[in-house]
Structure formats: C-alpha cells, structure tokens
Design a protein around this motif. Sequence first.
Motif, PDB file in Angstrom:
ATOM      1  N   ILE A 196      10.983   6.388  -1.316  1.00 55.42           N
ATOM      2  CA  ILE A 196       9.820   5.977  -2.106  1.00 55.42           C
ATOM      3  C   ILE A 196       9.289   4.703  -1.466  1.00 55.42           C
ATOM      4  N   LEU A 197       7.987   4.674  -1.232  1.00 56.50           N
ATOM      5  CA  LEU A 197       7.374   3.491  -0.647  1.00 56.50           C
ATOM      6  C   LEU A 197       6.882   2.611  -1.785  1.00 56.50           C
ATOM      7  N   VAL A 198       7.402   1.396  -1.876  1.00 62.89           N
ATOM      8  CA  VAL A 198       6.984   0.525  -2.973  1.00 62.89           C
ATOM      9  C   VAL A 198       6.406  -0.786  -2.447  1.00 62.89           C
ATOM     10  N   ASN A 232      -8.886   3.455   3.917  1.00 61.69           N
ATOM     11  CA  ASN A 232      -9.983   3.302   4.879  1.00 61.69           C
ATOM     12  C   ASN A 232      -9.623   3.827   6.267  1.00 61.69           C
ATOM     13  N   LEU A 233      -8.346   3.664   6.653  1.00 60.36           N
ATOM     14  CA  LEU A 233      -7.921   4.153   7.970  1.00 60.36           C
ATOM     15  C   LEU A 233      -7.665   5.656   7.945  1.00 60.36           C
ATOM     16  N   GLY A 234      -7.712   6.241   6.762  1.00 55.26           N
ATOM     17  CA  GLY A 234      -7.497   7.679   6.667  1.00 55.26           C
ATOM     18  C   GLY A 234      -6.054   8.093   6.892  1.00 55.26           C
ATOM     19  N   ILE A 235      -5.109   7.210   6.544  1.00 57.85           N
ATOM     20  CA  ILE A 235      -3.697   7.548   6.715  1.00 57.85           C
ATOM     21  C   ILE A 235      -3.234   8.372   5.530  1.00 57.85           C
ATOM     22  N   ASP A 236      -2.557   9.485   5.819  1.00 60.50           N
ATOM     23  CA  ASP A 236      -2.123  10.364   4.743  1.00 60.50           C
ATOM     24  C   ASP A 236      -0.690  10.040   4.345  1.00 60.50           C
ATOM     25  N   PHE A 289       4.978  11.594   0.559  1.00 63.76           N
ATOM     26  CA  PHE A 289       6.075  11.010  -0.211  1.00 63.76           C
ATOM     27  C   PHE A 289       5.555  10.040  -1.267  1.00 63.76           C
ATOM     28  N   PRO A 290       6.318   9.872  -2.348  1.00 66.51           N
ATOM     29  CA  PRO A 290       5.825   9.083  -3.461  1.00 66.51           C
ATOM     30  C   PRO A 290       5.648   7.606  -3.117  1.00 66.51           C
ATOM     31  N   THR A 291       4.647   6.989  -3.692  1.00 68.59           N
ATOM     32  CA  THR A 291       4.419   5.559  -3.502  1.00 68.59           C
ATOM     33  C   THR A 291       4.266   4.912  -4.877  1.00 68.59           C
ATOM     34  N   LYS A 292       4.704   3.659  -4.960  1.00 70.62           N
ATOM     35  CA  LYS A 292       4.584   2.929  -6.226  1.00 70.62           C
ATOM     36  C   LYS A 292       4.095   1.522  -5.909  1.00 70.62           C
ATOM     37  N   SER A 293       3.492   0.885  -6.914  1.00 72.07           N
ATOM     38  CA  SER A 293       2.902  -0.418  -6.632  1.00 72.07           C
ATOM     39  C   SER A 293       3.946  -1.534  -6.566  1.00 72.07           C
ATOM     40  N   SER A 294       5.017  -1.415  -7.383  1.00 74.11           N
ATOM     41  CA  SER A 294       6.010  -2.490  -7.363  1.00 74.11           C
ATOM     42  C   SER A 294       7.416  -1.912  -7.293  1.00 74.11           C
ATOM     43  N   LEU A 295       8.350  -2.794  -6.922  1.00 71.70           N
ATOM     44  CA  LEU A 295       9.745  -2.382  -6.821  1.00 71.70           C
ATOM     45  C   LEU A 295      10.265  -1.916  -8.175  1.00 71.70           C
ATOM     46  N   LYS A 296       9.799  -2.572  -9.238  1.00 71.05           N
ATOM     47  CA  LYS A 296      10.251  -2.250 -10.587  1.00 71.05           C
ATOM     48  C   LYS A 296       9.922  -0.789 -10.928  1.00 71.05           C
ATOM     49  N   ALA A 338      -3.474  -0.847  -0.001  1.00 71.24           N
ATOM     50  CA  ALA A 338      -3.969   0.456  -0.441  1.00 71.24           C
ATOM     51  C   ALA A 338      -5.351   0.709   0.148  1.00 71.24           C
ATOM     52  N   GLN A 339      -6.176  -0.344   0.132  1.00 73.40           N
ATOM     53  CA  GLN A 339      -7.524  -0.205   0.688  1.00 73.40           C
ATOM     54  C   GLN A 339      -7.493   0.139   2.176  1.00 73.40           C
TER      55      GLN A 339
END
Lengths: 118, 272
Positions: free
Chosen positions: B224-226, B238-242, B246-253, B233-234
């Motif tokens: 998980i990418l946190v 903008n770079l078009g990276i997919d 895999f799941p991503t979250k804004s914070s470690l919590k 995120a921007q």
Amino acid sequence: MRIPILKLHDYLLISVQVDLDDQTALQFQEDVLNKIHQEGSKGVVIDLTSVDMIDSFIAKVLGDVVDMSNLMGAKVVLTGIQPAVAITLIDMGIVLDEVPTALDLEQGLERLQHELEG
Amino acid sequence: MNHQIRALIHEYRSTITDEWLKEVEKFRGENYLQTISDTVYQNTNREFVDMLFRTLDREEEDVKASISEYTDRLIQLGWPLNYITRGLQEFRKATVDTLIKKEEGRALEFYQEIEDWTDEIVNILVSHYSGTWENTFFLQKMALKELSAPLIPVFNNISVMPLIGTIDTERAKQIMENLLTGVIEHRSQVVLIDITGVPVVDTMVAHHIIQASEAVRLVGAKCILVGIRPEIAQTIVNLGIDLGKFPTKSSLKKGIEAALEMTSRQIVEIDE
C-alpha cells in the motif's frame, strides 16, 4: 526429470526443488493438467522456495499453467518466490499480472481456501 | 631541469616573489579568503613560494612528498583549489617574465622549462584535491546508504517502510532489496511504503515504486502506498502515471487501518 505432484484433499501440492529447464517445465505443465483432470482438484499450490532462477520461458510456462488450470476450474497460487527471482522477473518486464501469490505454503493454502469459499 | 636556468631562477628569486605577491593580491578578494587574517594569508603565500623554489633542486619523489604534505595542510585550512592553481599560473608568468627581462633572446627555452616544472606541480595538487573530494563524497554516500531504507514491522504481518529524501536508481535498487528480504524475514502480508518524506515524485520515482510493489506482490505480499500529499497527487495525475494497480492512501494512519482490514483484523476500543 519429473516434478512430483501431491494430492491433499481437494488441492494439489507441488514443490519445485530443481531449477526448471524448458523440457521439464513443459512436462510439468502437462502433468499438472492431467492430474487436475484425474483428481478433479479445486486448487493448486506451486511452491518455488528452492528455485533460484526463472527465465522468461519458464515464467511464460508458469503463467500458462495458471491460465490453463483456471480454465479447468482449479485456482492456482504461486508461493515462496525468492527476492532475487522477483527482482529478475521485474527487471525483465514480466509481472505475472493475473497470478495470485503468497509468502509460503501455509499462507498459500489459506489464500486458496479463502478464495474458494468467498 | 637545465642547470643554468635553475641557477637563474635562484638568482632572481626575490624579484619573482615580489612580482608574484603583487599579482596574487589582485585576486584575493574574488575568492573566499577575505575572512583569513592578513598574517595567515601572507605566511601561507610565503610558504607556497618557498615550497615552489625548494622543488627546483629536488628529486621527483621528494617533490611529490613535500607537495602532498603542503596540499594536505591547505585542504585542512579550506583554501580553494582555484586560488592555488591561479596562484601557480601567476607564478609561472612572473618567473618567465622576470627571466626574459634579464636574459633576452632565450624566451622559448625558458618558457618550455618552466612550463614543465609547474605542470608537474599542478598535476600533483589537482590529483590531491580531487582525491580528498572523492573521499568525502564516498563517505557521504555511505552515510546516506546507511540511513536509506529500513523496514519496520509494526504488527504481525504488517510492516512499514518510510522513505525520506530523493530516490535515485541506486537507492531504488536498495529499497527493493531491503523490501523483499524484509518481507520474507518478517513474514509480512502487507507492506506500507510511506512517501511522506519524498520531496519529488517524477516518472522515474513512480516507476521504481511500481516495480518494487510488483516485486513484493510476486513474493506473496501486498503493497500500500501511503503518505501521498496533495501536490504529489497532482504531479502523479498530471504526468499521467498509472498507480491504479495498487491501493494508495493519504496518510500512514489510514494505510494501517486498510492493512488491518486486509489481514481481517481491526482496532477496537475497550469498554471499561
């Protein structure tokens, strides 16, 4: 050289203990499919803990085995892929996208059970 | 070197020195030497000239040793290399000029001899200085490597890898190795990669992270990418990276909550 395939209830357990060459891999593919047909297994665990090297052909064969087994109604989990092997595969651009993986045999069986129930 | 020229240089030593001191004084201000006191500055200059004259009469090995020793001191004092090389250039000019003034008609001969003499000294100085830089560079690299990429087990089957600082190819390789061996060692089912401390995520960094997470999936765990900040995120979009795979979250919590969910656990409050 043939790789032994063990039956455990509804599952097949396969531990690959030698470095696979092309001939062995193809033989293995055939054996697994025959065994699934014969036993009507629902799940297969292929354990790769002792495999130090996987080249692109072997990777393709493994991917094919997974697809073919799925067609025959048996779910396949690959377990115990070594870090070095994983790095090589990723470097070669082989991601084995659709293949479920698990850390070891135990977790692989758990995962199969989970998927077959759910 | 020619005996005659050597003798000539010794003869006009004081003239050359005076000329040289006049010249170097001109560019003292350009360098970072204003903070050095006048006495230290003059002493070091004197010493430099003395050393140069001493190298005239010595064998090659001796010259190397004495210059090395002197250079080490300069490096410790923090004298910039360009000051020294420029000083040497001025010294060469001063010597040639003085000799030509005294003995006309032998300009080319003087020029060649003195060129050979000073070139050798420049070579030793530069190789010594760059050697020290490489050494420092190496030590810093080692330090960075040690601080690089720890994998910390936080719960059973859940580990966190906090990443801090820019990620280059070499570091990415190390991150991947640590990640995979750590996953096996701790029997982790879920790994959280925390990129809060990564200042810039460009296509290359994203590529490395995607590769690492795919390798983690192959060995049988999930990534998980946190710690994805708004600006990250921007850039990613903008770079078009997919990163959809895999799941991503804004914070470690939030990441840890998700990881607990994936391993069918949760944190509950105890009623007293």
